[in-house]
Design an enzyme around this catalytic site. Sequence first.
Site, PDB file in Angstrom:
ATOM      1  N   HIS B  82       0.850  -1.202   0.000  1.00  0.00           N
ATOM      2  CA  HIS B  82       0.000   0.000   0.000  1.00  0.00           C
ATOM      3  C   HIS B  82       0.886   1.253   0.000  1.00  0.00           C
ATOM      4  O   HIS B  82       0.708   2.159  -0.819  1.00  0.00           O
ATOM      5  CB  HIS B  82      -0.934   0.002   1.208  1.00  0.00           C
ATOM      6  CG  HIS B  82      -1.569   1.333   1.486  1.00  0.00           C
ATOM      7  ND1 HIS B  82      -2.579   1.848   0.707  1.00  0.00           N
ATOM      8  CD2 HIS B  82      -1.328   2.271   2.434  1.00  0.00           C
ATOM      9  CE1 HIS B  82      -2.934   3.051   1.159  1.00  0.00           C
ATOM     10  NE2 HIS B  82      -2.180   3.328   2.212  1.00  0.00           N
ATOM     11  N   ASP B 111       6.325  22.295 -26.155  1.00  0.00           N
ATOM     12  CA  ASP B 111       6.354  20.914 -25.651  1.00  0.00           C
ATOM     13  C   ASP B 111       7.439  20.846 -24.579  1.00  0.00           C
ATOM     14  O   ASP B 111       8.035  21.860 -24.222  1.00  0.00           O
ATOM     15  CB  ASP B 111       6.644  19.920 -26.786  1.00  0.00           C
ATOM     16  CG  ASP B 111       6.066  18.540 -26.480  1.00  0.00           C
ATOM     17  OD1 ASP B 111       6.371  18.006 -25.392  1.00  0.00           O
ATOM     18  OD2 ASP B 111       5.294  18.006 -27.300  1.00  0.00           O
ATOM     19  N   TRP B 147       7.444  -0.351   3.618  1.00  0.00           N
ATOM     20  CA  TRP B 147       7.925   0.299   2.380  1.00  0.00           C
ATOM     21  C   TRP B 147       9.321   0.863   2.569  1.00  0.00           C
ATOM     22  O   TRP B 147      10.027   1.114   1.606  1.00  0.00           O
ATOM     23  CB  TRP B 147       6.955   1.398   1.932  1.00  0.00           C
ATOM     24  CG  TRP B 147       7.132   2.715   2.623  1.00  0.00           C
ATOM     25  CD1 TRP B 147       6.611   3.083   3.820  1.00  0.00           C
ATOM     26  CD2 TRP B 147       7.891   3.842   2.152  1.00  0.00           C
ATOM     27  NE1 TRP B 147       7.001   4.360   4.137  1.00  0.00           N
ATOM     28  CE2 TRP B 147       7.786   4.857   3.122  1.00  0.00           C
ATOM     29  CE3 TRP B 147       8.655   4.105   1.014  1.00  0.00           C
ATOM     30  CZ2 TRP B 147       8.424   6.095   2.995  1.00  0.00           C
ATOM     31  CZ3 TRP B 147       9.282   5.340   0.894  1.00  0.00           C
ATOM     32  CH2 TRP B 147       9.160   6.316   1.883  1.00  0.00           C
ATOM     33  N   SER B 174      12.966   6.401 -14.173  1.00  0.00           N
ATOM     34  CA  SER B 174      11.898   7.191 -14.776  1.00  0.00           C
ATOM     35  C   SER B 174      11.806   8.570 -14.125  1.00  0.00           C
ATOM     36  O   SER B 174      11.693   9.588 -14.812  1.00  0.00           O
ATOM     37  CB  SER B 174      10.576   6.430 -14.631  1.00  0.00           C
ATOM     38  OG  SER B 174       9.496   7.299 -14.783  1.00  0.00           O
ATOM     39  N   SER B 175      11.861   8.606 -12.789  1.00  0.00           N
ATOM     40  CA  SER B 175      11.750   9.880 -12.078  1.00  0.00           C
ATOM     41  C   SER B 175      12.892  10.816 -12.416  1.00  0.00           C
ATOM     42  O   SER B 175      12.697  12.010 -12.614  1.00  0.00           O
ATOM     43  CB  SER B 175      11.755   9.658 -10.564  1.00  0.00           C
ATOM     44  OG  SER B 175      10.551   9.087 -10.171  1.00  0.00           O
ATOM     45  N   HIS B 258      13.463  11.817   3.277  1.00  0.00           N
ATOM     46  CA  HIS B 258      12.831  13.064   3.695  1.00  0.00           C
ATOM     47  C   HIS B 258      12.636  14.045   2.540  1.00  0.00           C
ATOM     48  O   HIS B 258      11.549  14.569   2.377  1.00  0.00           O
ATOM     49  CB  HIS B 258      13.483  13.717   4.909  1.00  0.00           C
ATOM     50  CG  HIS B 258      12.461  14.594   5.554  1.00  0.00           C
ATOM     51  ND1 HIS B 258      11.459  14.115   6.357  1.00  0.00           N
ATOM     52  CD2 HIS B 258      12.185  15.908   5.379  1.00  0.00           C
ATOM     53  CE1 HIS B 258      10.643  15.094   6.665  1.00  0.00           C
ATOM     54  NE2 HIS B 258      11.046  16.196   6.090  1.00  0.00           N
ATOM     55  N   GLU B 260      12.088  13.159  -0.333  1.00  0.00           N
ATOM     56  CA  GLU B 260      10.978  12.506  -1.028  1.00  0.00           C
ATOM     57  C   GLU B 260       9.631  13.026  -0.522  1.00  0.00           C
ATOM     58  O   GLU B 260       8.688  13.227  -1.283  1.00  0.00           O
ATOM     59  CB  GLU B 260      11.079  10.989  -0.837  1.00  0.00           C
ATOM     60  CG  GLU B 260       9.860  10.178  -1.268  1.00  0.00           C
ATOM     61  CD  GLU B 260       9.661  10.134  -2.763  1.00  0.00           C
ATOM     62  OE1 GLU B 260      10.598  10.495  -3.502  1.00  0.00           O
ATOM     63  OE2 GLU B 260       8.555   9.762  -3.186  1.00  0.00           O
ATOM     64  N   TYR B 262       8.998  15.939   0.499  1.00  0.00           N
ATOM     65  CA  TYR B 262       8.745  17.257  -0.097  1.00  0.00           C
ATOM     66  C   TYR B 262       8.550  17.159  -1.596  1.00  0.00           C
ATOM     67  O   TYR B 262       7.871  17.997  -2.184  1.00  0.00           O
ATOM     68  CB  TYR B 262       9.867  18.226   0.278  1.00  0.00           C
ATOM     69  CG  TYR B 262       9.858  18.449   1.773  1.00  0.00           C
ATOM     70  CD1 TYR B 262       8.720  18.985   2.371  1.00  0.00           C
ATOM     71  CD2 TYR B 262      10.911  18.079   2.582  1.00  0.00           C
ATOM     72  CE1 TYR B 262       8.656  19.143   3.744  1.00  0.00           C
ATOM     73  CE2 TYR B 262      10.844  18.239   3.956  1.00  0.00           C
ATOM     74  CZ  TYR B 262       9.714  18.765   4.530  1.00  0.00           C
ATOM     75  OH  TYR B 262       9.645  18.914   5.873  1.00  0.00           O
ATOM     76  N   SER B 273      -1.437  27.016  -4.669  1.00  0.00           N
ATOM     77  CA  SER B 273      -1.099  28.432  -4.864  1.00  0.00           C
ATOM     78  C   SER B 273      -1.632  28.961  -6.187  1.00  0.00           C
ATOM     79  O   SER B 273      -1.669  30.166  -6.411  1.00  0.00           O
ATOM     80  CB  SER B 273       0.423  28.626  -4.833  1.00  0.00           C
ATOM     81  OG  SER B 273       0.937  28.183  -3.606  1.00  0.00           O
ATOM     82  N   HIS B 307      15.434  12.588  11.901  1.00  0.00           N
ATOM     83  CA  HIS B 307      14.273  12.661  12.803  1.00  0.00           C
ATOM     84  C   HIS B 307      13.343  11.469  12.610  1.00  0.00           C
ATOM     85  O   HIS B 307      12.424  11.263  13.394  1.00  0.00           O
ATOM     86  CB  HIS B 307      13.518  13.996  12.674  1.00  0.00           C
ATOM     87  CG  HIS B 307      12.794  14.210  11.380  1.00  0.00           C
ATOM     88  ND1 HIS B 307      12.674  15.434  10.796  1.00  0.00           N
ATOM     89  CD2 HIS B 307      12.126  13.363  10.570  1.00  0.00           C
ATOM     90  CE1 HIS B 307      11.971  15.333   9.679  1.00  0.00           C
ATOM     91  NE2 HIS B 307      11.635  14.088   9.521  1.00  0.00           N
ATOM     92  N   HIS B 308      13.573  10.677  11.568  1.00  0.00           N
ATOM     93  CA  HIS B 308      12.821   9.422  11.414  1.00  0.00           C
ATOM     94  C   HIS B 308      13.430   8.320  12.271  1.00  0.00           C
ATOM     95  O   HIS B 308      12.926   7.209  12.276  1.00  0.00           O
ATOM     96  CB  HIS B 308      12.841   8.980   9.950  1.00  0.00           C
ATOM     97  CG  HIS B 308      12.168   9.935   9.020  1.00  0.00           C
ATOM     98  ND1 HIS B 308      10.835   9.843   8.697  1.00  0.00           N
ATOM     99  CD2 HIS B 308      12.619  11.023   8.367  1.00  0.00           C
ATOM    100  CE1 HIS B 308      10.508  10.826   7.869  1.00  0.00           C
ATOM    101  NE2 HIS B 308      11.577  11.565   7.659  1.00  0.00           N
ATOM    102  N   THR B 333       7.209  26.733   6.200  1.00  0.00           N
ATOM    103  CA  THR B 333       5.885  26.151   5.997  1.00  0.00           C
ATOM    104  C   THR B 333       4.814  27.091   6.532  1.00  0.00           C
ATOM    105  O   THR B 333       3.771  27.297   5.903  1.00  0.00           O
ATOM    106  CB  THR B 333       5.786  24.785   6.699  1.00  0.00           C
ATOM    107  OG1 THR B 333       6.949  24.023   6.369  1.00  0.00           O
ATOM    108  CG2 THR B 333       4.559  24.032   6.253  1.00  0.00           C
ATOM    109  N   LYS B 336       4.083  29.901   4.178  1.00  0.00           N
ATOM    110  CA  LYS B 336       3.201  29.525   3.076  1.00  0.00           C
ATOM    111  C   LYS B 336       1.742  29.573   3.510  1.00  0.00           C
ATOM    112  O   LYS B 336       0.885  30.105   2.815  1.00  0.00           O
ATOM    113  CB  LYS B 336       3.566  28.138   2.540  1.00  0.00           C
ATOM    114  CG  LYS B 336       4.963  28.079   1.941  1.00  0.00           C
ATOM    115  CD  LYS B 336       5.165  26.899   1.020  1.00  0.00           C
ATOM    116  CE  LYS B 336       4.408  27.058  -0.272  1.00  0.00           C
ATOM    117  NZ  LYS B 336       5.044  27.980  -1.224  1.00  0.00           N
ATOM    118  N   ARG B 455       2.145   0.896  14.980  1.00  0.00           N
ATOM    119  CA  ARG B 455       1.705   0.729  13.601  1.00  0.00           C
ATOM    120  C   ARG B 455       2.176  -0.620  13.079  1.00  0.00           C
ATOM    121  O   ARG B 455       2.939  -1.314  13.739  1.00  0.00           O
ATOM    122  CB  ARG B 455       2.240   1.876  12.734  1.00  0.00           C
ATOM    123  CG  ARG B 455       3.734   1.926  12.659  1.00  0.00           C
ATOM    124  CD  ARG B 455       4.245   3.189  11.993  1.00  0.00           C
ATOM    125  NE  ARG B 455       4.088   3.142  10.549  1.00  0.00           N
ATOM    126  CZ  ARG B 455       4.954   3.688   9.676  1.00  0.00           C
ATOM    127  NH1 ARG B 455       6.020   4.334  10.109  1.00  0.00           N
ATOM    128  NH2 ARG B 455       4.752   3.618   8.397  1.00  0.00           N
TER     129      ARG B 455
END
Lengths: 382, 530
Positions: B82, B111, B147, B174-175, B258, B260, B262, B273, B307-308, B333, B336, B455
């Site tokens: 998931h 293009d 994951w 690809s990315s 991390h 990722e 963002y 925006s 921090h993870h 943040t 914003k 979890r």
Amino acid sequence: MPKYTGRRLGQPFSAIRSLCAIFFGLIPALAWADFAVNLPQPASGLAQDIFDLHSLILWICLAILIVVFVPMLIALIRHRKSVGHQAAKFHDNLGVEIAWTIVPVLILIGMAWPATRLVASMKDTSKSDLTIKVTGHQWKWEYEYLGEDIRFMSNSSTPKVQIDGEQSKGEHYLLEVDRPLVVPAGQKVRLVLTASDVIHAWWVPAFGVKQDAIPGFIRDAWFKVDQVGTYRGQCAELCGVGHGFMPVVVDVVSPEQFATWKQEQKTLVAAAAANVGKTYEMAELKALGEKVYAANCVACHQPTGMGVPGAFPALNGSAIVSGEKAGHIDIVLNGKAATAMAAFGKQLSDLDLAAVITYERNSWNNTTGDLVQPADIAARRR
Amino acid sequence: MNTSTVSNAAAVHDHAHDHAPTGVMRWLTSTNHKDIGTLYLWFSLFMFFFAGALAMLIRAELFQPGLQLFQPTVFNQLTTMHGLIMIFGAIMPSLVGFANWQVPLMIGAPDMAFPRLNNWSFWLLPAAGVLLISTFFVPGGAIAGGWTMYPPLFMQGGIAYDMSILAVHILGVSSIMGAINIIVTILNMRAPGMTLMKMPMFVWTWLITAFLLVAVMPVLACAITMLLTDRNFGTHFFDASGGGDPVMFQHVFWFFGHPEVYIMILPAFGIVSTIIPTFARKPLFGYVSMVYAVASIAFLSFIVWAHHMFTTGMPLGGQLFFMYTTMLIAIPTGIKVFNWVATLWRGSISFETPMLFSLAFVFLFTIGGFSGLVLALVPVDIQLQDTYYVVAHFHYVLFSGSAMAIMGGVYYWLPKWTGHMYDEKLGKVHFWLTAIAFNITFFPMHFLGLAGMPRRIPDYALQFAEFNMIASLGGFLLGASQLLFLYVVIKCVRGGIAAGNQPWDGADTLEWTQTSPPPYHSFVTPPLVK
């Protein structure tokens, strides 16, 4: 639940509860006991400090939320096109922008200060009264009282029939073990943690302690609990199939009771030593083996001995189990690399190993008739 | 490729226009940014439903205590896949789809800079998707270690683990190619007069996101390659018994992981925006500070990764450093959020579906931001790490953040893409169902985490039963509501009231100067931006 007589629940707790009640529109008659919405009642000083820090931050966040979203709500109500509001043209304002950069910095400093002090005290494992080595195994905890010659495994004691819904679930479903960790009240207990296979995390919420147990490395943590009682937690780091079934239970007892308990443990060790060399009957071994199997093997190999196809091999009809005794003993003693099959030689006694191997060789469709004695195990240990 | 690209590309495309393939070959061989954008969006929608279906199965198992539907082996596969599919299959490709459609249209380019590369970037995705999904059917089942793929647990598993590593590699390739294409397009193909500080906010967010992608996808590739060799070729990068360090994987992974986060939220900021000024009929407040805020968030994302990992037992100095840098992220943040609110202030606001999604985004993402701040504090994090509080937190920033911004963006640009207005009434019903069901599902998870529910567990203690049941019911409603989204999208693609060039009176970016749908080759002559 453990009996708590510590600090009463503070204001934040009840406020959050009421908010939550409004949020869900629950009828007031609902029993709150089933809807815990905050950190559990702290049992250690650290947990109390964490509780208070969390409450403080929550209140600050709530205040910011109001300051930011009340203007937004006003705009959404009064500055609508449908009420004929004409759009203004402004698109920046240096003064405001500087203000809403500086003010958050100050708020953050205000939050960081108490947090920093607390981190420092959580890290301070010096001057402990007692050190216990905690080793995570898939899926049980091993406790060793350093310098005391006391060492035991702590397995989940929730019966499989309760998990499968064939029997009603007990009060401490999934949070109960056969042998809890026992520590004295009012003393600083230092834990040194490691693991034998994958990463686990030892966690008791009421103590404010959660520390990963990492194979090949030693980490430490500490707690001091004044209130006698039973405290429960769980493994917090995904560690495989049995991750949800790896509880932590700690009995905090008075120092006198703790001394008595230690004596009992040493007597047990001596009794076990006296039995070395003893031979057992098939019925005895099978009965004990069934228990050892249920505590150590069942998560993967299943109660039917059929395993999980593709993931965990079947023991029923297995070539190893119905083959030579030596091969069977070796794999249980030494495990299998790069799989979840642990080296149980380090975890179980000769008697337990002899019992479980005898059980496996004479259960389901396996009918070798072989009897494995503790002495056979001892002979094959490297 | 440089500034001359504009005129060259125009000439090339005029030529190609004469014999464009039709049918399946149009899609397989397409080098048109609109076609490829459409492919990305449909692919991500399919993956969204697939990974969403896995979430439904997870919530079904967690509906009540005990094991009812799935054994733990299968349950762990569901949670792992998931997460992996939602991140790499749904959220990221959908944002690239937006970039493909919107970046050229918003900067007045004909293009993307590298149309053939663009085609390949997309067609790698279905290959990776098939590879990933097929792992459910190999012996031992799909990957089940989360994951995040932490070793040593990741060492224990069958062929699915190696297949998934390969799939993630392909997704990463690809990315990276997609990101390079976006960077080159934005830097070289803007219409004359469009300076960097005149670019639409959405283009800015994607430019910065693309740099993040180029910087961190190779880091992920390194991490999983080391896993692959540890698994198959006897290396010991992460194995303590051979002198390796399992925690090192976590450092490398989160150095990717991390940023990722963002990568998945910055383009969503860009969408919001764009939408808010349109329906407030007022220019975006603090454009310059918005650009700097996005850039600062991107920079900070490189120095907060640990921090993870506060519970792995870092030294005091390490914990404090990562706590402080993480708290710093609250400042850009916050800027914003304040800017969005100031944009609304004294506007002339109307509440079409895209605006509803954007307003919900601002509110719910802020809640996710607050729980992020709570988690930034080491002592509190130690209580909450690996609990449902974290699950609540990242669904507030990823579902009510990214996914709801994406849905708002779809409603906003569907009239431009298809030439038809979507069904406004059904769109609003979809919004309210989604917003309400989302909160019923995920708000109680804060309480579950605080109360001590870990979890990634297939079964839980009795004290967690009530909130789990509520979350499951909310989850089923949330899942069902998305079928309505699918219906509205299909209905809009098939027909509807003609949208006209500019259905939104407050919109002022370049795509609205084109017809709806835009010509197959738009901006053949570049517009002049004053």
